[in-house]
Scaffold this motif. Structure first.
Motif, PDB file in Angstrom:
ATOM      1  N   CYS A  20       0.761  -1.003   0.043  1.00 57.22           N
ATOM      2  CA  CYS A  20      -0.160   0.083   0.083  1.00 57.22           C
ATOM      3  C   CYS A  20       0.868   1.287  -0.082  1.00 57.22           C
ATOM      4  O   CYS A  20       1.943   1.204   0.723  1.00 57.22           O
ATOM      5  CB  CYS A  20      -0.853  -0.015   1.228  1.00 57.22           C
ATOM      6  N   ASN A  21       0.410   2.266  -0.777  1.00 54.96           N
ATOM      7  CA  ASN A  21       1.252   3.428  -0.897  1.00 54.96           C
ATOM      8  C   ASN A  21       0.241   4.468  -0.852  1.00 54.96           C
ATOM      9  O   ASN A  21      -0.830   4.437  -1.332  1.00 54.96           O
ATOM     10  CB  ASN A  21       2.033   3.478  -2.356  1.00 54.96           C
ATOM     11  N   ASN A 135     -15.729   5.828   6.122  1.00 50.91           N
ATOM     12  CA  ASN A 135     -15.621   4.277   5.755  1.00 50.91           C
ATOM     13  C   ASN A 135     -14.445   4.031   5.407  1.00 50.91           C
ATOM     14  O   ASN A 135     -14.221   2.868   4.586  1.00 50.91           O
ATOM     15  CB  ASN A 135     -16.696   4.249   4.371  1.00 50.91           C
ATOM     16  N   ALA A 136     -13.519   4.376   6.080  1.00 50.68           N
ATOM     17  CA  ALA A 136     -12.308   3.818   5.945  1.00 50.68           C
ATOM     18  C   ALA A 136     -11.899   2.330   6.326  1.00 50.68           C
ATOM     19  O   ALA A 136     -11.193   1.703   5.251  1.00 50.68           O
ATOM     20  CB  ALA A 136     -11.100   4.669   6.820  1.00 50.68           C
ATOM     21  N   THR A 137     -12.499   1.785   7.213  1.00 55.12           N
ATOM     22  CA  THR A 137     -12.023   0.087   7.553  1.00 55.12           C
ATOM     23  C   THR A 137     -12.737  -0.258   6.375  1.00 55.12           C
ATOM     24  O   THR A 137     -12.112  -1.527   5.865  1.00 55.12           O
ATOM     25  CB  THR A 137     -12.428  -0.255   8.848  1.00 55.12           C
ATOM     26  N   ALA A 138     -14.105  -0.105   5.924  1.00 54.35           N
ATOM     27  CA  ALA A 138     -14.621  -0.942   5.049  1.00 54.35           C
ATOM     28  C   ALA A 138     -13.968  -0.671   3.635  1.00 54.35           C
ATOM     29  O   ALA A 138     -13.811  -1.570   2.908  1.00 54.35           O
ATOM     30  CB  ALA A 138     -16.097  -0.267   5.002  1.00 54.35           C
ATOM     31  N   ALA A 139     -13.405   0.329   3.481  1.00 53.38           N
ATOM     32  CA  ALA A 139     -12.750   0.379   2.080  1.00 53.38           C
ATOM     33  C   ALA A 139     -11.576  -0.344   1.992  1.00 53.38           C
ATOM     34  O   ALA A 139     -11.098  -0.821   1.144  1.00 53.38           O
ATOM     35  CB  ALA A 139     -12.233   2.104   1.996  1.00 53.38           C
ATOM     36  N   ALA A 140     -10.646  -0.309   3.304  1.00 49.71           N
ATOM     37  CA  ALA A 140      -9.514  -1.118   3.413  1.00 49.71           C
ATOM     38  C   ALA A 140      -9.889  -2.565   2.953  1.00 49.71           C
ATOM     39  O   ALA A 140      -9.458  -3.580   2.258  1.00 49.71           O
ATOM     40  CB  ALA A 140      -9.059  -1.121   4.531  1.00 49.71           C
ATOM     41  N   ALA A 141     -11.149  -3.206   3.734  1.00 53.20           N
ATOM     42  CA  ALA A 141     -11.559  -4.479   3.524  1.00 53.20           C
ATOM     43  C   ALA A 141     -11.902  -4.730   2.319  1.00 53.20           C
ATOM     44  O   ALA A 141     -11.675  -5.739   1.476  1.00 53.20           O
ATOM     45  CB  ALA A 141     -12.716  -4.699   4.511  1.00 53.20           C
ATOM     46  N   VAL A 143     -10.451  -3.476  -0.651  1.00 57.70           N
ATOM     47  CA  VAL A 143      -9.465  -3.626  -1.531  1.00 57.70           C
ATOM     48  C   VAL A 143      -8.297  -4.575  -1.045  1.00 57.70           C
ATOM     49  O   VAL A 143      -7.288  -4.672  -1.544  1.00 57.70           O
ATOM     50  CB  VAL A 143      -8.839  -2.281  -1.880  1.00 57.70           C
ATOM     51  N   ALA A 144      -8.793  -5.406   0.009  1.00 54.69           N
ATOM     52  CA  ALA A 144      -7.532  -6.152   0.635  1.00 54.69           C
ATOM     53  C   ALA A 144      -6.915  -7.194  -0.287  1.00 54.69           C
ATOM     54  O   ALA A 144      -5.777  -7.627   0.135  1.00 54.69           O
ATOM     55  CB  ALA A 144      -8.028  -6.546   2.143  1.00 54.69           C
ATOM     56  N   ALA A 145      -7.653  -7.646  -1.012  1.00 53.77           N
ATOM     57  CA  ALA A 145      -7.285  -8.719  -1.915  1.00 53.77           C
ATOM     58  C   ALA A 145      -6.333  -8.198  -3.117  1.00 53.77           C
ATOM     59  O   ALA A 145      -5.702  -8.956  -3.618  1.00 53.77           O
ATOM     60  CB  ALA A 145      -8.482  -9.399  -2.528  1.00 53.77           C
ATOM     61  N   ALA A 146      -6.175  -7.137  -3.263  1.00 57.53           N
ATOM     62  CA  ALA A 146      -5.359  -6.584  -4.155  1.00 57.53           C
ATOM     63  C   ALA A 146      -3.881  -6.416  -3.671  1.00 57.53           C
ATOM     64  O   ALA A 146      -3.480  -6.108  -2.742  1.00 57.53           O
ATOM     65  CB  ALA A 146      -5.655  -4.833  -4.625  1.00 57.53           C
ATOM     66  N   GLU A 147      -3.048  -6.695  -4.848  1.00 59.47           N
ATOM     67  CA  GLU A 147      -1.538  -6.777  -4.673  1.00 59.47           C
ATOM     68  C   GLU A 147      -1.042  -5.435  -4.645  1.00 59.47           C
ATOM     69  O   GLU A 147      -0.050  -5.376  -3.688  1.00 59.47           O
ATOM     70  CB  GLU A 147      -0.910  -7.447  -5.669  1.00 59.47           C
ATOM     71  N   ARG A 148      -1.487  -4.437  -5.218  1.00 57.63           N
ATOM     72  CA  ARG A 148      -0.957  -3.021  -5.183  1.00 57.63           C
ATOM     73  C   ARG A 148      -2.311  -1.952  -5.076  1.00 57.63           C
ATOM     74  O   ARG A 148      -3.191  -2.163  -5.518  1.00 57.63           O
ATOM     75  CB  ARG A 148      -0.379  -2.746  -6.388  1.00 57.63           C
ATOM     76  N   VAL A 149      -2.339  -1.386  -3.598  1.00 53.44           N
ATOM     77  CA  VAL A 149      -3.279  -0.337  -3.564  1.00 53.44           C
ATOM     78  C   VAL A 149      -2.479   1.038  -3.396  1.00 53.44           C
ATOM     79  O   VAL A 149      -1.535   1.070  -2.714  1.00 53.44           O
ATOM     80  CB  VAL A 149      -3.951  -0.758  -2.072  1.00 53.44           C
ATOM     81  N   VAL A 150      -3.092   1.836  -4.120  1.00 50.64           N
ATOM     82  CA  VAL A 150      -2.605   3.368  -4.130  1.00 50.64           C
ATOM     83  C   VAL A 150      -3.695   4.234  -3.577  1.00 50.64           C
ATOM     84  O   VAL A 150      -4.699   4.365  -4.240  1.00 50.64           O
ATOM     85  CB  VAL A 150      -2.164   3.590  -5.634  1.00 50.64           C
ATOM     86  N   VAL A 151      -3.530   4.643  -2.524  1.00 51.31           N
ATOM     87  CA  VAL A 151      -4.242   5.644  -1.711  1.00 51.31           C
ATOM     88  C   VAL A 151      -4.108   6.970  -2.226  1.00 51.31           C
ATOM     89  O   VAL A 151      -2.695   7.558  -1.856  1.00 51.31           O
ATOM     90  CB  VAL A 151      -4.324   5.518  -0.251  1.00 51.31           C
ATOM     91  N   VAL A 152      -4.776   7.770  -2.824  1.00 56.81           N
ATOM     92  CA  VAL A 152      -4.495   8.949  -3.357  1.00 56.81           C
ATOM     93  C   VAL A 152      -5.194  10.047  -2.522  1.00 56.81           C
ATOM     94  O   VAL A 152      -6.585  10.432  -2.440  1.00 56.81           O
ATOM     95  CB  VAL A 152      -5.241   9.354  -4.643  1.00 56.81           C
ATOM     96  N   ALA A 153      -4.431  10.707  -1.730  1.00 59.29           N
ATOM     97  CA  ALA A 153      -4.886  11.941  -0.948  1.00 59.29           C
ATOM     98  C   ALA A 153      -4.935  13.145  -1.730  1.00 59.29           C
ATOM     99  O   ALA A 153      -4.007  13.664  -2.582  1.00 59.29           O
ATOM    100  CB  ALA A 153      -3.792  12.162   0.098  1.00 59.29           C
ATOM    101  N   SER A 154      -6.177  13.609  -1.956  1.00 58.75           N
ATOM    102  CA  SER A 154      -6.519  14.688  -3.038  1.00 58.75           C
ATOM    103  C   SER A 154      -5.813  16.283  -2.727  1.00 58.75           C
ATOM    104  O   SER A 154      -5.592  16.639  -3.730  1.00 58.75           O
ATOM    105  CB  SER A 154      -7.960  14.923  -3.001  1.00 58.75           C
ATOM    106  N   ALA A 179      -5.804   0.234   8.334  1.00 62.06           N
ATOM    107  CA  ALA A 179      -6.683  -0.978   8.234  1.00 62.06           C
ATOM    108  C   ALA A 179      -6.181  -2.022   7.219  1.00 62.06           C
ATOM    109  O   ALA A 179      -6.803  -3.269   7.303  1.00 62.06           O
ATOM    110  CB  ALA A 179      -8.158  -0.730   7.788  1.00 62.06           C
ATOM    111  N   LEU A 180      -5.113  -1.774   6.485  1.00 58.22           N
ATOM    112  CA  LEU A 180      -4.821  -2.786   5.464  1.00 58.22           C
ATOM    113  C   LEU A 180      -3.601  -3.733   6.190  1.00 58.22           C
ATOM    114  O   LEU A 180      -2.538  -3.525   5.861  1.00 58.22           O
ATOM    115  CB  LEU A 180      -4.201  -2.188   4.175  1.00 58.22           C
ATOM    116  N   GLY A 181      -4.062  -4.593   7.087  1.00 57.37           N
ATOM    117  CA  GLY A 181      -3.371  -5.492   7.880  1.00 57.37           C
ATOM    118  C   GLY A 181      -2.538  -6.108   7.237  1.00 57.37           C
ATOM    119  O   GLY A 181      -1.384  -6.725   7.659  1.00 57.37           O
ATOM    120  N   ASN A 182      -2.817  -6.740   6.109  1.00 53.28           N
ATOM    121  CA  ASN A 182      -2.271  -7.943   5.118  1.00 53.28           C
ATOM    122  C   ASN A 182      -1.240  -6.959   4.033  1.00 53.28           C
ATOM    123  O   ASN A 182      -0.559  -7.781   3.292  1.00 53.28           O
ATOM    124  CB  ASN A 182      -3.155  -8.734   4.560  1.00 53.28           C
TER     125      ASN A 182
END
Length: 247
Positions: A20-21, A135-141, A143-154, A179-182
């Motif tokens: 996660c970046n 909805n931060a924790t729900a959003a993390a859940a 996308v949790a299966a993705a190998e690459r998550v890019v969170v864009v702070a606007s 919340a992306l523990g994995n």
């Protein structure tokens, strides 16, 4: 990088660890790997407003500016959201508080210079979701299966249009990252997660004190700040599909 002895949620894992970046604005989005899942965060106020609409089973079409929004609404028959002041007249706008009354199945076109503009730019990506503190924790859940998550702070904008640091988006991005523990967190994502952890019990106070929050309160929109400061009150994650956010 490979971690042949790593364990993810108790399961032996061989191969690249999920990562996660956290990046900033349009340049960060443009530099994101093509296969990355994109999480757009604009706490004050676009993604918070989108989340409130999704809670009411409504849909939001992001537009980079009001002219484009007007065209999209005319072509599609969707509702056109106006400037924030239109909320007082019963219309829809960038105000999360105003969106609490949107009827189910309504589609509204919503323009903003940050979150909506980034969402429109990311429309061709495979997976794009809208996240905020609520909805931060729900959003993390989601996308949790993705190998690459890019969170864009606007981020926010200076009068000349250049991007400025927005603590609210840093905290929102950090809430998702934490919340992306994995996932392995990049230093940027780790720093955002640490900032969120530090302030998670003072979010309303912090959002009222930062520049963006003070501007909204002084303009007569304290409820928008209060809604944006709510943490994990929603389990719904709007996903951008065919140009509109919905669940």
């Amino acid at each position: 990088m490979r971690y042949p002895h790593a364990r993810v949620k108790g399961v032996d894992y061989v191969g690249p660890m999920p990562e996660c970046n956290v990046v900033w604005g349009a340049n960060g989005l443009a530099a994101a790997p093509a296969d990355a899942v994109i999480v757009i965060v604009d706490v004050l106020s676009f993604t918070t407003t989108v989340g409130v609409a999704a809670d009411r089973d409504a849909y939001v079409v992001p537009a980079p500016d009001q002219t484009t929004a007007r065209r999209i609404a005319a072509e599609s028959g969707a509702e056109l959201a106006g400037p924030r002041r239109t909320t007082a007249a019963g219309g829809f706008s960038l105000s999360p508080a105003g969106m609490t009354k949107i009827p189910a199945n309504t589609t509204v076109v919503l323009a903003s210079p940050n979150g909506a503009t980034l969402s429109a730019a990311a429309a061709e990506r495979t997976v794009v979701v809208a996240a905020a503190l609520r909805n931060a924790t729900a959003a993390a859940a989601a996308v949790a299966a993705a190998e690459r998550v890019v969170v864009v702070a606007s981020g926010e904008r200076y009068p000349d249009g250049t991007i400025r640091f927005a603590l609210e988006d840093w905290l929102g991005a950090g809430a998702v990252a934490a919340a992306l523990g994995n996932h392995t967190l990049t230093p940027e994502a780790g720093a955002a997660a640490a900032a969120f952890t530090r302030y998670r019990d003072r979010l309303h106070e912090v959002l009222n004190r930062i520049e963006s929050g003070r501007e909204l309160v002084e303009a007569g929109y304290p409820d928008d700040v209060a809604i944006a400061a709510q943490l994990d009150v929603s389990d719904r994650v709007p996903r951008l599909h065919n140009g509109r956010y919905g669940v």
